[in-house]
Design a protein around this motif. Structure first.
Motif, PDB file in Angstrom:
ATOM      1  N   GLN A 133      16.568 -39.497 -56.042  1.00 28.05           N
ATOM      2  CA  GLN A 133      16.838 -40.131 -57.866  1.00 28.05           C
ATOM      3  C   GLN A 133      17.892 -40.637 -57.826  1.00 28.05           C
ATOM      4  O   GLN A 133      18.650 -41.378 -59.050  1.00 28.05           O
TER       5      GLN A 133
ATOM      6  N   SER B 258      18.821 -27.692 -62.320  1.00 26.58           N
ATOM      7  CA  SER B 258      19.164 -28.454 -61.625  1.00 26.58           C
ATOM      8  C   SER B 258      21.117 -28.954 -62.329  1.00 26.58           C
ATOM      9  O   SER B 258      21.447 -29.106 -62.703  1.00 26.58           O
TER      10      SER B 258
ATOM     11  N   GLU C 198      13.589 -24.750 -75.027  1.00 23.67           N
ATOM     12  CA  GLU C 198      12.169 -24.585 -74.998  1.00 23.67           C
ATOM     13  C   GLU C 198      11.825 -23.334 -73.743  1.00 23.67           C
ATOM     14  O   GLU C 198      11.368 -22.201 -74.328  1.00 23.67           O
TER      15      GLU C 198
ATOM     16  N   TYR D  18      20.972 -36.408 -59.004  1.00 21.99           N
ATOM     17  CA  TYR D  18      20.841 -34.880 -58.844  1.00 21.99           C
ATOM     18  C   TYR D  18      21.109 -34.626 -57.006  1.00 21.99           C
ATOM     19  O   TYR D  18      20.947 -35.087 -56.433  1.00 21.99           O
TER      20      TYR D  18
ATOM     21  N   GLN E 256      20.297 -34.729 -71.114  1.00 17.02           N
ATOM     22  CA  GLN E 256      19.982 -33.573 -72.730  1.00 17.02           C
ATOM     23  C   GLN E 256      18.484 -33.326 -71.773  1.00 17.02           C
ATOM     24  O   GLN E 256      17.334 -32.538 -72.999  1.00 17.02           O
ATOM     25  N   GLU E 257      17.504 -33.844 -71.444  1.00 21.27           N
ATOM     26  CA  GLU E 257      16.509 -33.396 -70.763  1.00 21.27           C
ATOM     27  C   GLU E 257      16.484 -31.897 -70.749  1.00 21.27           C
ATOM     28  O   GLU E 257      15.505 -31.911 -70.350  1.00 21.27           O
ATOM     29  N   GLN E 258      17.506 -31.425 -69.377  1.00 17.91           N
ATOM     30  CA  GLN E 258      17.489 -30.192 -68.623  1.00 17.91           C
ATOM     31  C   GLN E 258      18.088 -29.971 -69.975  1.00 17.91           C
ATOM     32  O   GLN E 258      17.448 -28.411 -69.731  1.00 17.91           O
ATOM     33  N   GLN E 259      18.803 -29.762 -70.763  1.00 18.05           N
ATOM     34  CA  GLN E 259      19.258 -29.074 -72.812  1.00 18.05           C
ATOM     35  C   GLN E 259      18.218 -29.004 -73.198  1.00 18.05           C
ATOM     36  O   GLN E 259      17.357 -27.734 -73.798  1.00 18.05           O
ATOM     37  N   LYS E 260      17.233 -29.522 -73.277  1.00 18.08           N
ATOM     38  CA  LYS E 260      15.767 -29.461 -73.782  1.00 18.08           C
ATOM     39  C   LYS E 260      14.846 -28.159 -73.278  1.00 18.08           C
ATOM     40  O   LYS E 260      13.870 -27.987 -73.722  1.00 18.08           O
ATOM     41  N   ALA E 261      14.910 -29.018 -71.535  1.00 21.93           N
ATOM     42  CA  ALA E 261      14.041 -27.831 -71.485  1.00 21.93           C
ATOM     43  C   ALA E 261      14.507 -26.205 -71.203  1.00 21.93           C
ATOM     44  O   ALA E 261      14.480 -25.161 -71.646  1.00 21.93           O
TER      45      ALA E 261
ATOM     46  N   ASP F 233      21.419 -38.990 -69.918  1.00 20.48           N
ATOM     47  CA  ASP F 233      19.955 -38.888 -70.584  1.00 20.48           C
ATOM     48  C   ASP F 233      19.092 -37.781 -69.575  1.00 20.48           C
ATOM     49  O   ASP F 233      18.542 -36.838 -70.140  1.00 20.48           O
ATOM     50  N   ARG F 234      19.232 -37.124 -68.080  1.00 17.30           N
ATOM     51  CA  ARG F 234      19.081 -36.178 -67.844  1.00 17.30           C
ATOM     52  C   ARG F 234      19.723 -35.101 -67.734  1.00 17.30           C
ATOM     53  O   ARG F 234      18.993 -34.098 -68.264  1.00 17.30           O
TER      54      ARG F 234
END
Length: 199
Positions: free
Chosen positions: A53, A21, A80, A40, A72-77, A69-70
């Motif tokens: 968005q 992303s 994982e 995005y 960080q979400e991508q970093q977590k993805a 926040d967005r």
């Protein structure tokens, strides 16, 4: 002086690509009500840029927080993704390739993608290694560019340009997990492809 990147009337202050992303943070000093914006960046089926968005407002800190926040979400993805794969992080280079014959086709060969052709978070051996399963770019000296690629680790298929291929893998110089995957691949009968290439 470089021309600033724009999304509509917003000058892009920050753009970060992570986990597939692209996230943008923009500023429009002429908009007194919503001068700050985050969104995005994606591409539609026609290859045109779209900006889903989008959120705009007059509070820089709030818009920045959404952007972070967005991110960080991508970093977590990505974390994982790496955890699920569970293989050592290693980058393959020219030293992992064997010499290619003058007229040798890439088709059917295990190839290595250039690290620089991959996004930074995917510059690892498990994303670099795959089979060239077709495309006009497989032929030596071909004018065509397309190389259809089946990732060794996951079996997923996608398209690359011939210039993205670093070379043919030297099977003796690969990580142990890759050698095991090659053995698994060799034991699996090839899939029949009807009407063109799978992606």
């Amino acid at each position: 002086m470089a021309v600033p990147e724009m999304v509509g009337d917003y000058e892009i202050l920050q753009s970060i690509r992570l986990g597939g992303s692209m996230m943008l943070l923009g500023y429009n000093p002429r908009d007194k009500e919503t001068p700050y914006m985050t969104c995005y960046q994606q591409y539609n089926l026609l290859g045109e840029k779209i900006f889903p968005q989008a959120v705009a407002g007059d509070n820089y800190v709030e818009i920045l927080q959404i952007f972070l926040d967005r991110l960080q979400e991508q970093q977590k993805a990505v974390a994982e993704f790496r955890e699920k794969r569970g293989v050592p992080i290693e980058v393959l280079g020219a030293e992992h390739c064997r010499e290619r014959g003058e007229k040798e086709s890439l088709e059917g060969k295990l190839v290595i993608l250039r690290p620089t052709s991959l996004a930074a978070e995917y510059r690892t051996a498990d994303c670099q290694l795959g089979y060239a399963v077709g495309g006009f770019g497989c032929s030596a000296g071909a004018r065509g560019r397309a190389v259809y690629f089946q990732e060794l680790f996951s079996g997923e298929r996608c398209r690359w340009d011939a210039s993205d291929v670093l070379g043919i893998a030297d099977l003796t110089k690969l990580p142990d997990w890759a050698k095991e995957k090659v053995k698994e691949h060799d034991r699996t009968p090839p899939k029949k492809i009807r009407g063109g290439h799978e992606r």
